[in-house]
Design a protein around this motif. Structure first.
Motif, PDB file in Angstrom:
ATOM      1  N   PRO A  18      46.068 106.875  -1.536  1.00 23.07           N
ATOM      2  CA  PRO A  18      47.284 106.309  -0.938  1.00 23.07           C
ATOM      3  C   PRO A  18      47.424 104.833  -1.302  1.00 23.07           C
ATOM      4  CG  PRO A  18      45.572 106.588   0.713  1.00 23.07           C
ATOM      5  CD  PRO A  18      45.061 107.244  -0.531  1.00 23.07           C
ATOM      6  N   LEU A  19      48.670 104.378  -1.387  1.00 26.38           N
ATOM      7  CA  LEU A  19      48.915 102.971  -1.687  1.00 26.38           C
ATOM      8  C   LEU A  19      49.784 102.337  -0.615  1.00 26.38           C
ATOM      9  CD1 LEU A  19      52.003 102.178  -2.897  1.00 26.38           C
ATOM     10  CD2 LEU A  19      51.241 103.710  -4.703  1.00 26.38           C
ATOM     11  N   THR A  20      49.565 101.047  -0.423  1.00 26.92           N
ATOM     12  CA  THR A  20      50.382 100.248   0.487  1.00 26.92           C
ATOM     13  C   THR A  20      50.673  98.911  -0.171  1.00 26.92           C
ATOM     14  OG1 THR A  20      49.426 101.246   2.469  1.00 26.92           O
ATOM     15  CG2 THR A  20      50.539  99.142   2.740  1.00 26.92           C
ATOM     16  N   VAL A  21      51.948  98.527  -0.183  1.00 25.15           N
ATOM     17  CA  VAL A  21      52.366  97.204  -0.649  1.00 25.15           C
ATOM     18  C   VAL A  21      53.014  96.521   0.546  1.00 25.15           C
ATOM     19  CG1 VAL A  21      53.692  95.900  -2.324  1.00 25.15           C
ATOM     20  CG2 VAL A  21      52.749  98.119  -2.963  1.00 25.15           C
ATOM     21  N   LYS A  22      52.514  95.347   0.896  1.00 26.03           N
ATOM     22  CA  LYS A  22      52.887  94.715   2.156  1.00 26.03           C
ATOM     23  C   LYS A  22      54.088  93.779   2.027  1.00 26.03           C
ATOM     24  CE  LYS A  22      48.171  94.880   3.954  1.00 26.03           C
ATOM     25  NZ  LYS A  22      47.011  94.087   4.435  1.00 26.03           N
ATOM     26  N   CYS A  23      54.852  93.704   3.115  1.00 23.80           N
ATOM     27  CA  CYS A  23      56.006  92.812   3.195  1.00 23.80           C
ATOM     28  C   CYS A  23      56.179  92.377   4.639  1.00 23.80           C
ATOM     29  CB  CYS A  23      57.258  93.514   2.703  1.00 23.80           C
ATOM     30  SG  CYS A  23      58.790  92.579   2.922  1.00 23.80           S
TER      31      CYS A  23
END
Lengths: 115, 113
Positions: A18-23
């Motif tokens: 799984p991937l997560t890109v934060k904002c």
């Protein structure tokens, strides 16, 4: 002050994970939030947006994002990363600049999916 | 349906020379934007049109940059004279109105030498 931030310049993940890109964001009133992706030497492609409604937003290519009002975040996620997901990802928010509303972009996060 | 079309895709010019970029938005989109994207950064708005009227040009460097959108469809962005710091990608985008999703073209990549 109103702003949008992507705290990670670079995210690496193994294919299939799984991937997560934060904002994170800071706005007056209700936020309008967007995610775009940019492949090398290409323009920006729209992935998904949050205006109102369900906090979990589904978009293109299997991506989704979760709006969290208490944490003022709008993280991009995908359950299983593909090598072809490797690209530059931009979070954007509509900000009030003077009397005009502008779509303002974060600095971008380079996602690399390793085979 | 065709997306936002931009030309030229790539341009290399010497400093102090003029350059122009052209954009054809998605059919029916009343709002047109020009953004500038420096290497490794997010796009920054230069100017926004509602039909043929420039309604937000607060970040356009007016001493050397100009833009027009005659007849409320195609648009041209001009730089005269170009400086080394103008090297960037110039992105055109459009939306139905300011409240809707913005769609981008492939960009015009400018190198000033």
């Amino acid at each position: 002050a109103q702003s949008v931030a992507q705290p990670e310049d670079q995210v690496n993940v193994a294919e299939g994970n799984p991937l997560t890109v934060k904002c994170t964001y800071s706005v007056s009133g209700n936020p309008y939030l967007f995610w775009y992706v940019q492949y090398p030497n290409r323009g920006l492609q729209f992935l998904l947006k949050y205006i109102t409604g369900d906090n979990l937003v589904k978009g293109s290519y299997g991506f989704e994002a979760e709006f969290n009002k208490s944490q003022t975040s709008f993280h991009l996620k995908k359950p299983s990363a593909l090598v072809s997901d490797s690209a530059l990802y931009f979070c954007a928010v509509v900000l009030l600049r003077g009397s005009a509303r502008q779509l303002t972009f974060g600095s971008g996060t380079q996602l690399t999916v390793l085979p | 349906e065709a997306g936002v079309v931009q030309s030229p895709r790539y341009k290399i010019i010497e400093k102090k020379q003029p350059v122009a970029f052209w954009c054809n938005p998605i059919s029916g989109h009343n709002t047109l934007y020009w953004y500038r994207q420096n290497l490794g950064q997010g796009p920054e708005l230069l100017i926004r049109y509602e039909n043929e009227e420039a309604v937000d040009d607060s970040q356009l460097p007016k001493d050397r940059f100009s833009a027009e959108r005659l007849k409320g469809v195609d648009s041209t962005l001009k730089i005269q004279p170009a400086e080394l710091g103008d090297s960037a990608v110039y992105l055109c985008a459009s939306s139905l109105t300011v409240a809707y999703t913005i769609y981008f073209g492939e960009g015009s990549w400018l190198t000033v030498v």
